[in-house]
Write a protein that holds these residues in place. Structure first.
Motif, PDB file in Angstrom:
ATOM      1  N   ASN A   2      41.239  43.091  29.686  1.00 51.11           N
ATOM      2  CA  ASN A   2      40.400  43.674  30.696  1.00 51.11           C
ATOM      3  C   ASN A   2      41.057  43.576  32.328  1.00 51.11           C
ATOM      4  O   ASN A   2      41.487  42.576  32.633  1.00 51.11           O
ATOM      5  CB  ASN A   2      39.023  43.339  30.731  1.00 51.11           C
ATOM      6  CG  ASN A   2      38.435  43.588  29.296  1.00 51.11           C
ATOM      7  OD1 ASN A   2      37.718  44.532  28.999  1.00 51.11           O
ATOM      8  ND2 ASN A   2      38.728  42.630  28.377  1.00 51.11           N
ATOM      9  N   TRP A   4      38.525  44.904  35.329  1.00 50.99           N
ATOM     10  CA  TRP A   4      37.420  45.537  35.650  1.00 50.99           C
ATOM     11  C   TRP A   4      37.587  45.916  37.258  1.00 50.99           C
ATOM     12  O   TRP A   4      38.433  45.494  37.933  1.00 50.99           O
ATOM     13  CB  TRP A   4      36.420  44.881  35.442  1.00 50.99           C
ATOM     14  CG  TRP A   4      35.808  44.681  33.973  1.00 50.99           C
ATOM     15  CD1 TRP A   4      36.563  45.061  32.865  1.00 50.99           C
ATOM     16  CD2 TRP A   4      34.708  43.894  33.620  1.00 50.99           C
ATOM     17  NE1 TRP A   4      36.016  44.731  31.755  1.00 50.99           N
ATOM     18  CE2 TRP A   4      34.851  43.991  31.980  1.00 50.99           C
ATOM     19  CE3 TRP A   4      33.736  43.045  34.105  1.00 50.99           C
ATOM     20  CZ2 TRP A   4      33.909  43.409  31.156  1.00 50.99           C
ATOM     21  CZ3 TRP A   4      32.882  42.664  33.169  1.00 50.99           C
ATOM     22  CH2 TRP A   4      32.908  42.737  31.836  1.00 50.99           C
ATOM     23  N   ARG A  13      31.297  47.516  37.342  1.00 50.37           N
ATOM     24  CA  ARG A  13      31.624  46.205  36.565  1.00 50.37           C
ATOM     25  C   ARG A  13      30.487  46.157  35.337  1.00 50.37           C
ATOM     26  O   ARG A  13      30.952  45.820  34.003  1.00 50.37           O
ATOM     27  CB  ARG A  13      31.727  44.978  37.262  1.00 50.37           C
ATOM     28  CG  ARG A  13      32.826  45.101  38.002  1.00 50.37           C
ATOM     29  CD  ARG A  13      33.053  43.725  38.822  1.00 50.37           C
ATOM     30  NE  ARG A  13      31.979  43.533  39.668  1.00 50.37           N
ATOM     31  CZ  ARG A  13      32.002  44.021  40.800  1.00 50.37           C
ATOM     32  NH1 ARG A  13      33.041  44.853  41.338  1.00 50.37           N
ATOM     33  NH2 ARG A  13      30.904  43.834  41.835  1.00 50.37           N
ATOM     34  N   ALA A  62      31.698  48.764  32.844  1.00 51.75           N
ATOM     35  CA  ALA A  62      32.678  48.161  32.305  1.00 51.75           C
ATOM     36  C   ALA A  62      32.291  47.155  31.091  1.00 51.75           C
ATOM     37  O   ALA A  62      32.940  47.272  29.961  1.00 51.75           O
ATOM     38  CB  ALA A  62      33.846  47.453  33.092  1.00 51.75           C
ATOM     39  N   SER A  63      31.341  46.461  31.285  1.00 50.83           N
ATOM     40  CA  SER A  63      30.807  45.419  30.399  1.00 50.83           C
ATOM     41  C   SER A  63      30.129  46.164  29.137  1.00 50.83           C
ATOM     42  O   SER A  63      30.389  45.781  27.975  1.00 50.83           O
ATOM     43  CB  SER A  63      29.961  44.519  31.158  1.00 50.83           C
ATOM     44  OG  SER A  63      29.114  43.555  30.164  1.00 50.83           O
ATOM     45  N   PHE A 110      37.802  39.973  35.657  1.00 49.53           N
ATOM     46  CA  PHE A 110      36.579  40.959  35.509  1.00 49.53           C
ATOM     47  C   PHE A 110      35.861  41.146  36.858  1.00 49.53           C
ATOM     48  O   PHE A 110      35.065  41.821  37.137  1.00 49.53           O
ATOM     49  CB  PHE A 110      35.594  39.879  34.649  1.00 49.53           C
ATOM     50  CG  PHE A 110      35.952  39.749  33.268  1.00 49.53           C
ATOM     51  CD1 PHE A 110      35.756  40.786  32.315  1.00 49.53           C
ATOM     52  CD2 PHE A 110      36.614  38.560  33.076  1.00 49.53           C
ATOM     53  CE1 PHE A 110      36.148  40.698  30.789  1.00 49.53           C
ATOM     54  CE2 PHE A 110      37.068  38.344  31.615  1.00 49.53           C
ATOM     55  CZ  PHE A 110      37.094  39.516  30.776  1.00 49.53           C
ATOM     56  N   SER A 139      27.346  41.208  34.934  1.00 48.23           N
ATOM     57  CA  SER A 139      28.249  42.020  33.801  1.00 48.23           C
ATOM     58  C   SER A 139      28.688  40.971  32.662  1.00 48.23           C
ATOM     59  O   SER A 139      28.842  41.299  31.677  1.00 48.23           O
ATOM     60  CB  SER A 139      29.278  42.298  34.504  1.00 48.23           C
ATOM     61  OG  SER A 139      30.228  41.455  35.195  1.00 48.23           O
TER      62      SER A 139
END
Length: 321
Positions: free
Chosen positions: A167, A169, A183, A186-187, A212, A220
């Motif tokens: 990842n 982010w 984020r 994204a999580s 991240f 997140s």
């Protein structure tokens, strides 16, 4: 001497993640915003500087976890690579060319042209499948704002099935509060991928790694841990004088490795978690001045420093009997 020839040997292995700060080649790409990284730009990104970056990053990678394993890392997730060409140059550079490294990479739709990638020791890991998951956000004008893909690589590590998710982010560049929703999105996307893996593969062994752009205590990451039952060994590593990247004289631990709890199981011929840490060796640090002790960067703004990255790598050690 207590050596017992019948006692099973224990071998330790390193899984690592490293944001290597803008590993661009020197050629202009009309499809991405890489104008800073060519020989005629203000940064004067020359072949000499590019090759120095490759040597530096290769040296750093070759030493991650070496103290614990006496070997090069078996798995390395990367952030901020431009394309397949730079990855080829990296794994054939001075300090990595002796190792049987191969890689998995897909070009993303990120506007800067930086991607995530996966490097692996081909004598220890066999790729059985890989995929990328693309997602975007809406800009103020309603157009799509793409970010880095989430890379999934599945395979056999010394015969054992493991799934890796790499990842990078969305950043905090325009403010933490203003970008937090990206984020969290994204999580949520990552959680969906993990949930699907678990539904399809009972007791799937999953390793999640990345930059991240959030700390272990941020929403997140907490949602990711709580909803998918992941363990985060990085939670205890962040302090007022230690992290993976520094901004405005404060440390953050944006680079993390999380995993499913089945890596704690103690079974014969199964990888088991030993420890996790930040690889912040002295040679990776700024040696003097106001920013002494922080990551020794390639550039600060447009000024060339000749260092490594604005992030320290992170890693976990596993052992197998």
């Amino acid at each position: 001497m207590n050596f017992n020839p019948f006692r099973p040997k224990t071998k330790k292995h390193t899984f690592a993640f490293y944001n290597i700060e803008n590993l661009f080649d020197i050629y202009k790409d009309d499809l991405t915003r890489d104008k800073d990284f060519n020989p005629t730009s203000k940064k004067r990104w020359t072949i000499k500087r590019y090759n120095n970056k490759l040597r530096n990053i290769g040296y750093a990678i070759s030493n991650i976890g070496r103290k614990e394993t006496n070997a090069h890392p078996a798995i390395i997730g990367l952030a901020e690579v431009e394309n397949e060409a730079v990855l080829n140059d990296l794994i054939t550079s001075k300090h990595l060319k002796e190792y049987p490294y191969k890689f998995v990479h897909y070009d993303s739709k990120d506007e800067r042209g930086i991607d995530v990638a996966f490097i692996y020791d081909s004598k220890k890991f066999t790729v059985t499948s890989s995929d990328v998951f693309t997602f975007s956000f809406k800009d103020h004008d309603g157009s799509a704002d793409y970010t880095r893909d989430i890379l999934l690589v599945s395979g056999l590590f010394l015969g054992e099935s493991i799934h890796f998710l790499i990842n990078h982010w969305p950043s905090r560049r325009t403010g933490n509060n203003e970008t937090e929703h990206k984020r969290i999105t994204a999580s949520n996307n990552l959680q969906s991928i993990i949930a699907t893996l678990k539904d399809n593969i009972p007791n799937a062994r999953i390793v999640v790694m990345g930059d991240f752009n959030d700390n272990p205590s941020n929403k997140s990451i907490e949602l990711l841990m709580a909803n998918q039952g992941l363990f985060n060994p990085m939670e205890t590593l962040l302090s007022i004088d230690r992290g993976t990247t520094s901004h405005n004289d404060e440390w953050d631990l944006f680079d993390q490795i999380l995993f499913t709890p089945n890596f704690f199981e103690s079974k014969s011929k199964t990888l088991r978690y030993v420890k996790a840490d930040i690889y912040d060796a002295e040679f990776l640090k700024q040696a003097e001045g106001r920013y002494k002790g922080t990551p020794y960067r390639t550039y600060v703004g447009k000024t060339y420093k000749g260092g490594y990255s604005d992030h320290f790598p992170v890693y976990m050690i596993l052992k197998k009997k």
